[in-house]
Motif scaffolding. Structure first.
Motif, PDB file in Angstrom:
ATOM      1  N   LEU A  28       0.870  -1.177   0.000  1.00  0.00           N
ATOM      2  CA  LEU A  28       0.000   0.000   0.000  1.00  0.00           C
ATOM      3  C   LEU A  28       0.907   1.227   0.000  1.00  0.00           C
ATOM      4  O   LEU A  28       1.484   1.579   1.025  1.00  0.00           O
ATOM      5  N   PRO A  29       1.072   1.880  -1.146  1.00  0.00           N
ATOM      6  CA  PRO A  29       1.988   3.024  -1.209  1.00  0.00           C
ATOM      7  C   PRO A  29       1.611   4.106  -0.196  1.00  0.00           C
ATOM      8  O   PRO A  29       0.436   4.264   0.160  1.00  0.00           O
ATOM      9  N   PRO A  30       2.589   4.869   0.303  1.00  0.00           N
ATOM     10  CA  PRO A  30       2.289   5.891   1.317  1.00  0.00           C
ATOM     11  C   PRO A  30       1.277   6.919   0.841  1.00  0.00           C
ATOM     12  O   PRO A  30       0.519   7.471   1.651  1.00  0.00           O
ATOM     13  N   GLU A  31       1.232   7.195  -0.469  1.00  0.00           N
ATOM     14  CA  GLU A  31       0.251   8.152  -0.989  1.00  0.00           C
ATOM     15  C   GLU A  31      -1.176   7.682  -0.708  1.00  0.00           C
ATOM     16  O   GLU A  31      -2.073   8.491  -0.458  1.00  0.00           O
ATOM     17  N   VAL A  32      -1.385   6.353  -0.775  1.00  0.00           N
ATOM     18  CA  VAL A  32      -2.725   5.810  -0.525  1.00  0.00           C
ATOM     19  C   VAL A  32      -3.172   6.118   0.898  1.00  0.00           C
ATOM     20  O   VAL A  32      -4.320   6.496   1.152  1.00  0.00           O
ATOM     21  N   ARG A  33      -2.256   5.977   1.838  1.00  0.00           N
ATOM     22  CA  ARG A  33      -2.600   6.212   3.247  1.00  0.00           C
ATOM     23  C   ARG A  33      -2.897   7.683   3.511  1.00  0.00           C
ATOM     24  O   ARG A  33      -3.716   8.010   4.380  1.00  0.00           O
ATOM     25  N   ARG A  34      -2.246   8.563   2.762  1.00  0.00           N
ATOM     26  CA  ARG A  34      -2.452  10.009   2.988  1.00  0.00           C
ATOM     27  C   ARG A  34      -3.698  10.540   2.282  1.00  0.00           C
ATOM     28  O   ARG A  34      -4.272  11.544   2.689  1.00  0.00           O
ATOM     29  N   GLY A  35      -4.084   9.895   1.179  1.00  0.00           N
ATOM     30  CA  GLY A  35      -5.104  10.467   0.315  1.00  0.00           C
ATOM     31  C   GLY A  35      -6.535  10.183   0.727  1.00  0.00           C
ATOM     32  O   GLY A  35      -6.810   9.461   1.682  1.00  0.00           O
ATOM     33  N   SER A  36      -7.454  10.774  -0.025  1.00  0.00           N
ATOM     34  CA  SER A  36      -8.887  10.547   0.124  1.00  0.00           C
ATOM     35  C   SER A  36      -9.446  10.072  -1.209  1.00  0.00           C
ATOM     36  O   SER A  36      -8.934  10.423  -2.272  1.00  0.00           O
ATOM     37  N   VAL A  37     -10.500   9.289  -1.152  1.00  0.00           N
ATOM     38  CA  VAL A  37     -11.113   8.767  -2.367  1.00  0.00           C
ATOM     39  C   VAL A  37     -11.929   9.861  -3.047  1.00  0.00           C
ATOM     40  O   VAL A  37     -12.698  10.576  -2.396  1.00  0.00           O
ATOM     41  N   VAL A  76      -8.514   1.892  -4.550  1.00  0.00           N
ATOM     42  CA  VAL A  76      -9.873   1.449  -4.238  1.00  0.00           C
ATOM     43  C   VAL A  76     -10.555   0.857  -5.464  1.00  0.00           C
ATOM     44  O   VAL A  76     -11.340  -0.094  -5.366  1.00  0.00           O
ATOM     45  N   ALA A  77     -10.242   1.406  -6.650  1.00  0.00           N
ATOM     46  CA  ALA A  77     -10.868   0.939  -7.891  1.00  0.00           C
ATOM     47  C   ALA A  77     -10.103  -0.210  -8.544  1.00  0.00           C
ATOM     48  O   ALA A  77     -10.438  -0.614  -9.654  1.00  0.00           O
ATOM     49  N   ASP A  78      -9.076  -0.739  -7.860  1.00  0.00           N
ATOM     50  CA  ASP A  78      -8.255  -1.827  -8.405  1.00  0.00           C
ATOM     51  C   ASP A  78      -7.628  -1.431  -9.733  1.00  0.00           C
ATOM     52  O   ASP A  78      -7.630  -2.201 -10.702  1.00  0.00           O
ATOM     53  N   GLY A  79      -7.078  -0.226  -9.782  1.00  0.00           N
ATOM     54  CA  GLY A  79      -6.484   0.270 -11.015  1.00  0.00           C
ATOM     55  C   GLY A  79      -4.981   0.101 -11.053  1.00  0.00           C
ATOM     56  O   GLY A  79      -4.314  -0.049 -10.026  1.00  0.00           O
ATOM     57  N   PHE A 208     -19.231  -0.500  -9.124  1.00  0.00           N
ATOM     58  CA  PHE A 208     -19.354   0.565  -8.123  1.00  0.00           C
ATOM     59  C   PHE A 208     -19.521  -0.030  -6.720  1.00  0.00           C
ATOM     60  O   PHE A 208     -18.975   0.499  -5.744  1.00  0.00           O
ATOM     61  N   ALA A 209     -20.266  -1.130  -6.619  1.00  0.00           N
ATOM     62  CA  ALA A 209     -20.474  -1.774  -5.316  1.00  0.00           C
ATOM     63  C   ALA A 209     -19.157  -2.312  -4.765  1.00  0.00           C
ATOM     64  O   ALA A 209     -18.875  -2.179  -3.569  1.00  0.00           O
ATOM     65  N   ARG A 210     -18.338  -2.929  -5.625  1.00  0.00           N
ATOM     66  CA  ARG A 210     -17.046  -3.446  -5.181  1.00  0.00           C
ATOM     67  C   ARG A 210     -16.138  -2.314  -4.705  1.00  0.00           C
ATOM     68  O   ARG A 210     -15.431  -2.440  -3.705  1.00  0.00           O
ATOM     69  N   ARG A 211     -16.164  -1.196  -5.417  1.00  0.00           N
ATOM     70  CA  ARG A 211     -15.348  -0.052  -5.011  1.00  0.00           C
ATOM     71  C   ARG A 211     -15.791   0.479  -3.652  1.00  0.00           C
ATOM     72  O   ARG A 211     -14.961   0.842  -2.809  1.00  0.00           O
ATOM     73  N   ALA A 212     -17.094   0.523  -3.428  1.00  0.00           N
ATOM     74  CA  ALA A 212     -17.614   1.027  -2.159  1.00  0.00           C
ATOM     75  C   ALA A 212     -17.178   0.130  -1.004  1.00  0.00           C
ATOM     76  O   ALA A 212     -16.799   0.616   0.075  1.00  0.00           O
ATOM     77  N   VAL A 213     -17.211  -1.180  -1.228  1.00  0.00           N
ATOM     78  CA  VAL A 213     -16.790  -2.121  -0.190  1.00  0.00           C
ATOM     79  C   VAL A 213     -15.305  -1.938   0.114  1.00  0.00           C
ATOM     80  O   VAL A 213     -14.895  -1.877   1.281  1.00  0.00           O
ATOM     81  N   LYS A 214     -14.482  -1.825  -0.917  1.00  0.00           N
ATOM     82  CA  LYS A 214     -13.043  -1.683  -0.696  1.00  0.00           C
ATOM     83  C   LYS A 214     -12.727  -0.360  -0.008  1.00  0.00           C
ATOM     84  O   LYS A 214     -11.850  -0.287   0.852  1.00  0.00           O
ATOM     85  N   ALA A 216     -14.670   1.230   2.063  1.00  0.00           N
ATOM     86  CA  ALA A 216     -15.056   1.088   3.472  1.00  0.00           C
ATOM     87  C   ALA A 216     -14.040   0.263   4.252  1.00  0.00           C
ATOM     88  O   ALA A 216     -13.727   0.566   5.405  1.00  0.00           O
ATOM     89  N   GLN A 217     -13.508  -0.777   3.622  1.00  0.00           N
ATOM     90  CA  GLN A 217     -12.509  -1.612   4.289  1.00  0.00           C
ATOM     91  C   GLN A 217     -11.222  -0.835   4.574  1.00  0.00           C
ATOM     92  O   GLN A 217     -10.570  -1.036   5.593  1.00  0.00           O
ATOM     93  N   LEU A 218     -10.883   0.072   3.651  1.00  0.00           N
ATOM     94  CA  LEU A 218      -9.669   0.878   3.811  1.00  0.00           C
ATOM     95  C   LEU A 218      -9.837   1.914   4.913  1.00  0.00           C
ATOM     96  O   LEU A 218      -8.870   2.318   5.562  1.00  0.00           O
TER      97      LEU A 218
END
Length: 220
Positions: A28-37, A76-79, A208-214, A216-218
């Motif tokens: 999980l790159p540090p940018e992910v932890r700092r950012g917002s969706v 979050v979008a598995d990109g 969209f549902a899968r993205r919402a779940v991921k 929320a998990q994050l």
């Protein structure tokens, strides 16, 4: 651009960050932890169909925050890659966390990129499945060169040269297309484009549902 279904993302082995080899990099790159969706734009929205503007202010808190948000949104979008206009910002910038065909993971961002492709006489075109986070749920085969070089800058204005082969070269070309107002659909014959749009209509809500779940998990 989504991560290819047949390719798993290498973790902490043979990683290049901003074009430079490193011994390891967190899953999980540090940018992910700092950012917002942020919301991912969908094909048909105007911001995806016009050329983006050059970034003119480097080293700003706003630019750093945008990059962090793009990393988190991409994760979050598995990109494997995400352009700024895919979060509604018409600036020439994209981020990536993408494997190449040799299992090397490439992580970074590039601002105001210019793409260099092999000369027509020496280029090798590969047909492979391609999708897009802004065309949720659809995939089609697209011809891309197997090598690409992106030249641009990092967020602080330092020059960057990012070289890609295989799937990572495809990612660089896909994201560079976004910055001139194109999606991969623009490279398809009319019949294939219509089929991709049908796929999107059938599958987008599940995506969209899968993205919402991921998300929320994050957390946060």
């Amino acid at each position: 651009m989504p991560v290819g279904h047949e390719r798993s993302r290498p973790i902490d082995r043979r990683v290049r960050v901003q074009g430079h080899p490193v011994d390891s990099h967190p899953a999980l790159p540090p940018e992910v932890r700092r950012g917002s969706v942020r919301r991912v734009t969908v094909v048909g929205e105007d911001v995806l169909s016009r050329p983006c503007r050059d970034v003119t202010e480097f080293g700003s808190a706003d630019l750093s925050a945008l990059i962090d948000d793009m990393f988190r949104t991409m994760h979050v979008a598995d990109g494997a890659g995400l352009a700024a206009n895919q979060v509604g910002v018409d600036l020439r910038l994209f981020v990536y966390d993408c494997p190449d065909d040799n299992g090397i993971r490439h992580v970074g961002h590039i601002v105001n990129p210019v793409l260099d492709l092999p000369d027509p006489g020496s280029r090798r075109l590969i047909d492979d499945d391609e999708g897009c986070l802004s065309v949720p749920g659809a995939t089609k085969k697209v011809a891309r060169t197997d090598r690409a070089v992106a030249r641009g800058f990092d967020k602080d204005g330092n020059p960057l040269v990012i070289e890609g082969t295989g799937y990572f070269a495809r990612c660089l070309q896909h994201e560079a297309d976004h910055l001139v107002g194109h999606t991969y659909l623009d490279r398809l014959p009319k019949r294939d484009r219509k089929d991709a749009l049908r796929q999107m209509e059938d599958r987008r809500e599940a995506v969209f549902a899968r993205r919402a779940v991921k998300s929320a998990q994050l957390g946060r």
